[in-house]
Design a protein around this motif. Structure first.
Motif, mmCIF file in Angstrom:
data_model
loop_
_atom_site.group_PDB
_atom_site.id
_atom_site.type_symbol
_atom_site.label_atom_id
_atom_site.label_comp_id
_atom_site.label_asym_id
_atom_site.label_seq_id
_atom_site.Cartn_x
_atom_site.Cartn_y
_atom_site.Cartn_z
ATOM 1 N N ARG A 134 -2.878 -8.371 -71.275
ATOM 2 C CA ARG A 134 -1.759 -7.446 -71.044
ATOM 3 C C ARG A 134 -0.567 -8.186 -70.430
ATOM 4 N NH1 ARG A 134 -3.276 -2.017 -68.001
ATOM 5 N NH2 ARG A 134 -4.519 -1.916 -69.916
ATOM 6 N N LYS A 137 1.098 -10.302 -73.065
ATOM 7 C CA LYS A 137 1.917 -9.497 -73.974
ATOM 8 C C LYS A 137 3.237 -9.123 -73.320
ATOM 9 C CE LYS A 137 1.736 -5.319 -76.807
ATOM 10 N NZ LYS A 137 0.903 -4.143 -77.192
ATOM 11 N N GLN A 138 3.186 -8.730 -72.025
ATOM 12 C CA GLN A 138 4.414 -8.379 -71.325
ATOM 13 C C GLN A 138 5.333 -9.580 -71.188
ATOM 14 O OE1 GLN A 138 5.214 -5.351 -70.565
ATOM 15 N NE2 GLN A 138 7.161 -5.857 -69.579
ATOM 16 N N ARG A 140 5.552 -12.075 -73.312
ATOM 17 C CA ARG A 140 6.171 -12.295 -74.626
ATOM 18 C C ARG A 140 7.324 -11.329 -74.853
ATOM 19 N NH1 ARG A 140 0.718 -12.865 -76.315
ATOM 20 N NH2 ARG A 140 0.745 -10.739 -77.138
ATOM 21 N N ILE A 141 7.135 -10.073 -74.450
ATOM 22 C CA ILE A 141 8.206 -9.081 -74.631
ATOM 23 C C ILE A 141 9.429 -9.467 -73.794
ATOM 24 C CG2 ILE A 141 8.833 -6.677 -74.209
ATOM 25 C CD1 ILE A 141 5.935 -5.927 -74.860
ATOM 26 N N GLU A 142 9.202 -9.861 -72.544
ATOM 27 C CA GLU A 142 10.322 -10.262 -71.689
ATOM 28 C C GLU A 142 10.998 -11.526 -72.215
ATOM 29 O OE1 GLU A 142 8.746 -10.663 -67.819
ATOM 30 O OE2 GLU A 142 8.455 -8.500 -67.502
ATOM 31 N N ARG A 144 11.248 -12.400 -75.398
ATOM 32 C CA ARG A 144 12.091 -11.994 -76.534
ATOM 33 C C ARG A 144 13.373 -11.313 -76.050
ATOM 34 N NH1 ARG A 144 7.088 -9.723 -78.571
ATOM 35 N NH2 ARG A 144 6.030 -11.230 -79.934
ATOM 36 N N ARG A 145 13.224 -10.469 -75.016
ATOM 37 C CA ARG A 145 14.400 -9.774 -74.497
ATOM 38 C C ARG A 145 15.410 -10.763 -73.899
ATOM 39 N NH1 ARG A 145 12.547 -5.356 -70.503
ATOM 40 N NH2 ARG A 145 11.503 -4.728 -72.448
ATOM 41 N N LYS A 148 17.215 -12.550 -76.653
ATOM 42 C CA LYS A 148 18.267 -11.716 -77.242
ATOM 43 C C LYS A 148 19.507 -11.698 -76.361
ATOM 44 C CE LYS A 148 15.261 -8.610 -79.877
ATOM 45 N NZ LYS A 148 14.798 -7.201 -80.033
#
Length: 206
Positions: A134, A137-138, A140-142, A144-145, A148
């Motif tokens: 978990r 995954k978090q 990886r999301i951060e 990507r953000r 961006k």
């Protein structure tokens, strides 16, 4: 080729002694690529079995035609001779220097060297899998953000630089236009002054 005695189902079948392969005449050779492995596995029987080994012989090019004419068939690519073949001793004397293929990984250890298997003991295990799925995954999301946001800032900085360059070019063009307009005004003033001086001279007494 088998002996006539093998046609009787009550008698034991003779073992194969030689396998002849026309590898040079077979296209593609992949069709007979499995034959060496089969012969090697056949030469690695159980320790209680005492059958003689099978020899694998590769024949030269155009041997397929010669065998087909001798047998009376259209094509003959592989021929096997068993231990009951007539005149086998003559063939064996000609092929005495050829060693039969063997598979060392299929041959069991000798009884005097037999040893028990050591159980597997794993001390460490290296892996790329994260411990906390978990959290990974978090992260990886951060990531990507954040990527961006960085791309967005880069795009804005490029746009600002372009606007600055455009404004600078506009100011330079405006200054050039002002300079070009200022030059004719000086000429007009000079012309007017000359005309005024000429007019004044006309009114002077002679």
């Amino acid at each position: 080729m088998t002996s006539p005695s093998t046609s009787n189902p009550d008698t034991e079948r003779a073992s194969i002694a030689y396998v002849f392969v026309c590898r040079a005449d077979i296209d593609p050779p992949l069709l007979v690529a499995h034959v060496p492995e089969l012969v090697a596995s056949c030469n690695a029987p159980a320790p209680s079995c005492k059958s003689p080994p099978v020899h694998l012989i590769t024949l030269p090019k155009l041997a397929e035609v010669a065998l087909a004419e001798a047998v009376g068939l259209r094509r003959v690519s592989i021929v096997a001779l068993d231990s009951a073949t007539p005149s086998l001793a003559t063939v064996s004397s000609l092929l005495a220097d050829i060693q039969p293929p063997s598979a060392a990984w299929l041959t069991g250890p000798a009884p005097q060297h037999a040893a028990s298997h050591i159980p597997t003991h794993i001390k460490q295990l290296r892996t790329t899998a994260p411990r906390d799925m978990r959290a990974a995954k978090q992260a990886r999301i951060e990531g990507r953000r954040a990527a961006k946001e960085r791309n967005k800032l880069k795009a804005q900085s490029k746009t600002n630089n372009r606007n600055k360059e455009t404004n600078k070019e506009t100011r330079v063009k405006a200054v050039r236009k002002v300079k070009v307009k200022a030059k004719p005004s000086k000429n007009r003033v000079k012309v007017v002054s000359e005309s005024s001086t000429a007019g004044a001279q006309d009114f002077l007494p002679a």
